[in-house]
Design a protein around this motif. Sequence first.
Motif, PDB file in Angstrom:
ATOM      1  N   THR A  75      19.339  47.018   4.729  1.00 12.17           N
ATOM      2  CA  THR A  75      19.567  47.253   3.302  1.00 12.17           C
ATOM      3  C   THR A  75      18.352  47.893   2.658  1.00 12.17           C
ATOM      4  N   PHE A  76      18.638  48.882   1.831  1.00 13.95           N
ATOM      5  CA  PHE A  76      17.669  49.439   0.887  1.00 13.95           C
ATOM      6  C   PHE A  76      18.334  49.358  -0.484  1.00 13.95           C
ATOM      7  N   CYS A  77      18.357  48.140  -1.028  1.00 13.58           N
ATOM      8  CA  CYS A  77      19.096  47.882  -2.263  1.00 13.58           C
ATOM      9  C   CYS A  77      18.187  47.227  -3.305  1.00 13.58           C
ATOM     10  N   LEU A  78      18.479  47.515  -4.549  1.00 19.44           N
ATOM     11  CA  LEU A  78      17.830  46.795  -5.638  1.00 19.44           C
ATOM     12  C   LEU A  78      18.476  45.423  -5.780  1.00 19.44           C
ATOM     13  N   LYS A  79      17.793  44.536  -6.446  1.00 20.45           N
ATOM     14  CA  LYS A  79      18.241  43.146  -6.509  1.00 20.45           C
ATOM     15  C   LYS A  79      19.607  43.005  -7.157  1.00 20.45           C
ATOM     16  N   HIS A  80      19.826  43.709  -8.259  1.00 25.27           N
ATOM     17  CA  HIS A  80      21.108  43.510  -8.943  1.00 25.27           C
ATOM     18  C   HIS A  80      22.268  44.077  -8.132  1.00 25.27           C
ATOM     19  N   ASP A  81      22.010  45.117  -7.316  1.00 23.89           N
ATOM     20  CA  ASP A  81      23.075  45.685  -6.486  1.00 23.89           C
ATOM     21  C   ASP A  81      23.387  44.776  -5.303  1.00 23.89           C
ATOM     22  N   ILE A  82      22.364  44.287  -4.633  1.00 28.02           N
ATOM     23  CA  ILE A  82      22.606  43.428  -3.482  1.00 28.02           C
ATOM     24  C   ILE A  82      23.200  42.098  -3.922  1.00 28.02           C
ATOM     25  N   SER A  83      22.898  41.694  -5.139  1.00 27.94           N
ATOM     26  CA  SER A  83      23.463  40.435  -5.638  1.00 27.94           C
ATOM     27  C   SER A  83      24.980  40.518  -5.732  1.00 27.94           C
ATOM     28  N   ARG A  84      25.492  41.652  -6.145  1.00 29.87           N
ATOM     29  CA  ARG A  84      26.941  41.818  -6.253  1.00 29.87           C
ATOM     30  C   ARG A  84      27.588  41.727  -4.869  1.00 29.87           C
ATOM     31  N   VAL A  85      26.948  42.340  -3.874  1.00 26.45           N
ATOM     32  CA  VAL A  85      27.493  42.311  -2.517  1.00 26.45           C
ATOM     33  C   VAL A  85      27.455  40.887  -1.963  1.00 26.45           C
ATOM     34  N   LEU A  86      26.358  40.188  -2.177  1.00 25.28           N
ATOM     35  CA  LEU A  86      26.237  38.838  -1.641  1.00 25.28           C
ATOM     36  C   LEU A  86      27.232  37.890  -2.290  1.00 25.28           C
ATOM     37  N   ASP A  87      27.480  38.066  -3.580  1.00 23.00           N
ATOM     38  CA  ASP A  87      28.474  37.221  -4.243  1.00 23.00           C
ATOM     39  C   ASP A  87      29.864  37.443  -3.648  1.00 23.00           C
ATOM     40  N   GLU A  88      30.191  38.690  -3.378  1.00 22.07           N
ATOM     41  CA  GLU A  88      31.478  38.985  -2.760  1.00 22.07           C
ATOM     42  C   GLU A  88      31.522  38.468  -1.323  1.00 22.07           C
ATOM     43  N   ALA A  89      30.389  38.533  -0.620  1.00 25.19           N
ATOM     44  CA  ALA A  89      30.327  38.021   0.751  1.00 25.19           C
ATOM     45  C   ALA A  89      30.569  36.518   0.775  1.00 25.19           C
ATOM     46  N   VAL A  90      30.093  35.815  -0.267  1.00 24.89           N
ATOM     47  CA  VAL A  90      30.354  34.378  -0.369  1.00 24.89           C
ATOM     48  C   VAL A  90      31.855  34.137  -0.516  1.00 24.89           C
ATOM     49  N   LYS A  91      32.509  34.961  -1.310  1.00 23.95           N
ATOM     50  CA  LYS A  91      33.942  34.794  -1.527  1.00 23.95           C
ATOM     51  C   LYS A  91      34.725  35.028  -0.228  1.00 23.95           C
ATOM     52  N   GLN A  92      34.309  36.040   0.529  1.00 26.46           N
ATOM     53  CA  GLN A  92      35.048  36.380   1.751  1.00 26.46           C
ATOM     54  C   GLN A  92      34.490  35.672   2.986  1.00 26.46           C
ATOM     55  N   ASP A  93      33.480  34.828   2.775  1.00 24.68           N
ATOM     56  CA  ASP A  93      32.881  34.064   3.874  1.00 24.68           C
ATOM     57  C   ASP A  93      32.394  35.006   4.993  1.00 24.68           C
ATOM     58  N   LEU A  94      31.591  35.976   4.599  1.00 23.25           N
ATOM     59  CA  LEU A  94      31.017  36.924   5.558  1.00 23.25           C
ATOM     60  C   LEU A  94      29.785  36.292   6.193  1.00 23.25           C
ATOM     61  N   THR A  95      30.020  35.527   7.246  1.00 23.21           N
ATOM     62  CA  THR A  95      28.915  34.867   7.939  1.00 23.21           C
ATOM     63  C   THR A  95      28.703  35.523   9.302  1.00 23.21           C
ATOM     64  N   GLY A  96      27.677  35.058  10.001  1.00 20.46           N
ATOM     65  CA  GLY A  96      27.395  35.589  11.331  1.00 20.46           C
ATOM     66  C   GLY A  96      26.760  36.955  11.321  1.00 20.46           C
ATOM     67  N   ARG A  97      26.184  37.361  10.195  1.00 22.18           N
ATOM     68  CA  ARG A  97      25.494  38.637  10.104  1.00 22.18           C
ATOM     69  C   ARG A  97      24.006  38.396   9.865  1.00 22.18           C
ATOM     70  N   THR A  98      23.209  39.315  10.347  1.00 27.15           N
ATOM     71  CA  THR A  98      21.767  39.252  10.113  1.00 27.15           C
ATOM     72  C   THR A  98      21.395  40.391   9.173  1.00 27.15           C
ATOM     73  N   TRP A  99      20.889  40.022   8.007  1.00 30.33           N
ATOM     74  CA  TRP A  99      20.529  40.999   6.987  1.00 30.33           C
ATOM     75  C   TRP A  99      19.044  41.326   7.129  1.00 30.33           C
TER      76      TRP A  99
END
Length: 948
Positions: free
Chosen positions: A290-314
């Motif tokens: 990732t080359f993301c700013l905090k507010h952009d990556i925050s949106r992705v992580l919130d959605e990842a929580v909803k979809q239970d996107l686990t097992g990835r290494t960021w």
Amino acid sequence: MTKTHNLMSVMFNIREIYRLFVLQTLLIQISAWNEYSEATHLPGFTYSGNFISSHDKVAFESGDVIFGGLFAIHIPGENGQVCGKRQQLAGLWVESMLYAVQNVNDRDDILPGVIVGYDIKDDCSDPNTALEHALSFISVEGKESCSQNDCGEMRPPTVGVIGTGASTTSVAVADLLGLFHIPQVSYSATSTLLSDKMRFPFFLRTMASDNNQARVMADLTAKYGWNYVIILHTKDDYGIPGIEALKAELKPLNVCIEDIYELSRHTTDYEVMEIVRKMKYTDKAEVIFTFCLKHDISRVLDEAVKQDLTGRTWIASDSWGDSIQTVSTGGRGSIVEGMLGIVPQGGVDDSFTKYLYSLEINKYTRNPWYKDTLGDMNNCTTSSNKPNTQRCHGNETFADVYQKRSDCQRSSFVIDAVYALAYGLHDYLECWNGECNLDRLQHMDMEEFLISVRNVTFPGTNGEVFYFKNGNDPVADYAISNLERISENKIIFNKVGDWSETSGLNLNSEIHWSSGNQSPASRCSSDCLPGFYKVTATPSCCWTCIKCQANHISNVTNSATCTSCHPGQRTSDNQTECITMPIKYIPLTHPISITFNITAGLCLLATAAVFCIFIKKSNTPIVKATSIELSYCLLVFIALCYANVSLVLQKPSDFICNAVVISVGISFSAFVGTLITKTNRISRIFNRKLSAGSPSYLSIKYQILIIASIVGIQAIIQMLWVWIEPAQLHLSYSKNMTVLECNYGSYAGPMATVVYVLILALYCSYLAFRIRKLPGQFNDSKAIFFSILTTALVWVSFFPAYFKSGDKMRIIVCSLALILNSTIALSSLFVPKLWIILFEPEKNKRESTLDFKEGCSTQGSLEVANFSKFQATNHTNGPIHNASVNEKTPLKIADSDIDEETFQKQMEELQNELCIAEERKSNALSRVAELKRILEELEKENDSIYEL
């Protein structure tokens, strides 16, 4: 001189006109943006004639010079909100600048007599907001742009700006400040675009560019063997150059990028949901860069929580690589647990720590954001307007987190940025001996001031000497942070390694991955283990693993090819190495070799014993009757056949392969040739005609010459064979061993040898047949015929077996053939005579050597000779019919020992006597016939007288 002055004036006016044009353009753009914000009722900022942001909190203190400061106290909010959520650590970063400015003012060795002021604003990590505030730092027609609705008063000049923290805002601000020659020193803008000094000549930074972060990510990729990854970036001046640098670093590593996802302020929630959904179902790409700013990556992580996107290494860049606030909000920790952050390596300033401890949250007012951000961090408030929030106790401080959290230690880059401007200004003002040349502040040469800033060298906050490498960026030095869960509700960043331009990647602690202790695979295809090779498909990082073919190996992971083992080697069971096969041949210590060697040795001893006995008994009739010299030759050649067994059992080599065939061939031909010579000699003696006289060439020298001629022909055949087609050592490779074999090429040479020996054997058999009726011990025809038959059978069976059998069977066949043939010859030719010599010496007489049989023929018959001699002896004693002859009385010869020459002479004498006897017999028969005729006439006359 006047012309030059006028030209310079014109150029100055043109530059000023250009600056005013750019300034006016920016004002129009900002005015339009504010009108748009009001029209859409977005809580952003409003425009006023004094260019004041709606977030009108400003940290300002006047001085002889002003250091401007731009910090992202807030980050963009949702739904297009310009200034949204507060960053907890923003107050600490602002306080770092205030501390550094105060420290500069308190010290006598930096800018003595010069008071440094500050003007710090919140840019909300928004380019337009940052540009609006940057305008307040620019002097227009000798005045500063307004700040804090204070346009009526002259302000000290802003000689430099600290900030901004984001690359997108820094690019916008650097474009503006560069036009007006105001140095800008950013504490965390890392975009590679900002390294372009043609475009941004007045931009400097205390944090290295993203090119180095890309190198760190590539080194991590190489270390853990990732080749199938996802890249997530913001579509701005921070993310785009970052991923371009990363792609350039990953290309030589043959890393496939499964997909590249872009984020921006305008990315909808649905688009974010689709990005996460695609990442979730791309299960092979386990690593996400990732080359993301905090507010952009925050949106992705919130959605990842909803979809239970686990097992990835960021793998996070510096913008959020150690931000606890970003990863701990809303259950994001379960998604990014085990992530790695690449963050510039700061340091802890003990003086700054003491300074932070000295600040009281309820009393401190110099930093307008200090109370709010510190209260956010401690979940408390100092305001009475928030009844639902716990009141702060008053002992809250940033000092504790500053010492423990790496993201708090970024304050050191802010402090270094202030020191860089301060030391540059110190050099520009020619400060010396406690005084500075303040006159240079009246009309500052900003380009000269920039050069002074670029050339500064001072002790950095992290303990290393700080300087701008080549006058541009600082030396890259990164910490690798790992997000680890230490309890159900607490996660922390731990430093697990570092990276520097000089020493590269160094991981010195155990990394806690999302999957446990095992690093993520993140590969399109599993590694092809040694023993396999890979066939690349599309994309190039996907492949199929194929087992190496027989007798081929691969000893590295993901080998593109398999290597063939050398002759004499076989592969290991897993086909990862070539193993030299043991050489198979029958050594002298093998039971087979031992058995044949002992047998051949015993036979050699037996042959030697026979030889010794024959020498000792050489004067006896039975030995003399065997053609003694030729018997010695036979024994020597039989011994040579036995000796060949040892030669056959030697380790094969080019010499041994040729020597075996030559020696065996010559031994057999010498043996057969001696038998031919012996048989021919006896046959010529006994089967000649009585009138032919004594046979020629019967002496021993002629017999040896005949044997040498027979062997010489064989030797010539063998030598021609070896010269034309020499035998060579051949390595035959079976599954588990190397077999040493002799390669004889074609069979022309062996066939010539076999045919020659068979011809000799047939001829010898013919001669043996001719002497089958010789008397006594002169008659060896049966033994010779049996030996020759055995030799022929051995040769007929030996060569096919020897040239076609395997190594072990070849040795057995050859050794057996040699021992069997020699033993049969020794037994049949010599054992009967040895029996008489040793056990029946009474038969070792001349009479037994003759032993004539009854009913012999006239020619060559000794009985006839005996009869003639007897008749000649009694001729004078009376008429023939009175002679009494004993036909069964054998010829008596003196018992004195005689050799063959003497015996031959006696035979000649007897033949002469026989001739005389035959002549007398003829005369007697003629006399008998005459007497018969007379008798018949007398009878006729008697009959006539009777008739009368």
